[in-house]
Write an enzyme that holds these catalytic residues in place. Structure first.
Site, PDB file in Angstrom:
ATOM      1  N   HIS A 152       1.269  -2.754   4.028  1.00  0.00           N
ATOM      2  CA  HIS A 152       0.888  -3.272   2.713  1.00  0.00           C
ATOM      3  C   HIS A 152       1.918  -4.336   2.294  1.00  0.00           C
ATOM      4  CE1 HIS A 152      -1.719   0.378   1.247  1.00  0.00           C
ATOM      5  NE2 HIS A 152      -2.087  -0.072   2.437  1.00  0.00           N
ATOM      6  N   CYS A 164      -0.147   1.677  -4.404  1.00  0.00           N
ATOM      7  CA  CYS A 164      -0.667   2.988  -4.008  1.00  0.00           C
ATOM      8  C   CYS A 164       0.498   3.984  -3.943  1.00  0.00           C
ATOM      9  CB  CYS A 164      -1.359   2.880  -2.647  1.00  0.00           C
ATOM     10  SG  CYS A 164      -0.190   2.640  -1.281  1.00  0.00           S
ATOM     11  N   GLU A 184       3.684  -4.748  -0.368  1.00  0.00           N
ATOM     12  CA  GLU A 184       4.928  -4.214  -0.955  1.00  0.00           C
ATOM     13  C   GLU A 184       5.886  -3.708   0.129  1.00  0.00           C
ATOM     14  OE1 GLU A 184       1.753  -3.398  -1.657  1.00  0.00           O
ATOM     15  OE2 GLU A 184       1.637  -2.317  -3.557  1.00  0.00           O
ATOM     16  N   CYS A 226       3.282   2.976  -1.443  1.00  0.00           N
ATOM     17  CA  CYS A 226       4.153   1.888  -1.902  1.00  0.00           C
ATOM     18  C   CYS A 226       4.987   2.318  -3.112  1.00  0.00           C
ATOM     19  CB  CYS A 226       3.314   0.657  -2.198  1.00  0.00           C
ATOM     20  SG  CYS A 226       2.545  -0.016  -0.698  1.00  0.00           S
TER      21      CYS A 226
END
Lengths: 155, 155
Positions: free
Chosen positions: A55, A85, A57, A88
């Protein structure tokens, strides 16, 4: 640009999100800033890298930690176009991020103001200051357009 | 060894945990297995790699996904010596892990049976079968001994 003529970190996060979408990835972008310095910028790469953890992040945090030579990004802030999420959010906590700025809220998969609300749990040992809803409509539209186009393509 | 003379995945996870402890990392180890094949094994490397996301589970999942060339580890199982945190629980979900086997429960930082209980949330879109408490005493002692030694050293 901000008052000092420097690019706005959230604008860079949006640029990363759009670039991710153009690569066929879910369009989310993130930036790690430490003081005035932009340390790392990334967009989602889960498909391209065959990595479910890639992801935006996570990639930005890993790059910033690599640059600083420390697993703790003391005094650093993270800007991301979508509510993080659970994965993260926990990574943001482990990295000791000071302030989290996010764009669209994510009722479907968010982990900050939805789901397990990681920062509110007794199992969370560092919580950043959280500021959500930046350019919310633009951030949400970016995702909506991406998924609509994919639906149209797959018929 | 199991009945077919193959090494027990949880034993390999414990070996990885002990090796991590010997490197000065929190002693947690993880293994990804697909059918009869051991795909990936890893211990914590957050300090060595200056990477707050380098938990054993994340490293094993990333390596298995790299080997399979897919962000989804369909039909694969994960064995880990400690209850996964929220970050790892979400990564396990994104990777579509079929079965999760873990050792010690982790009331302080766990994210499966403690804290935000990621797999029980409506924001979780794939939950593995979960089997916890394998060699619980041994797994808990491994961590307790590590932190006691560190306290004595810094004491």
């Amino acid at each position: 640009m901000n008052a000092r003529g420097q690019p706005d970190p959230m604008q860079i996060a949006f640029d990363e999100a759009r670039a991710a979408g153009a690569r066929g990835e879910v369009p989310v972008g993130a930036v790690v800033v430490c003081g005035e310095k932009l340390l790392a910028r990334a967009g989602n790469r889960t498909r391209e890298d065959s990595d479910p953890t890639a992801h935006a992040e996570i990639l930005a945090i890993r790059e910033a930690a690599r640059i600083l030579g420390s697993e703790r990004l003391i005094g650093c802030d993270l800007h991301v176009t979508l509510e993080p999420c659970a994965m993260c959010a926990a990574a943001i906590s482990f990295a000791r991020i000071r302030r989290l700025y996010f764009g669209a809220h994510d009722p479907k998969s968010g982990g900050v103001e939805h789901g397990g609300r990681f920062f509110d749990q007794p199992t969370c040992h560092h919580a950043p200051e959280v500021y959500g809803g930046f350019r919310e409509r633009e951030a949400a539209e970016l995702l909506r357009d991406f998924f609509r186009e994919r639906r149209d393509e797959t018929g």
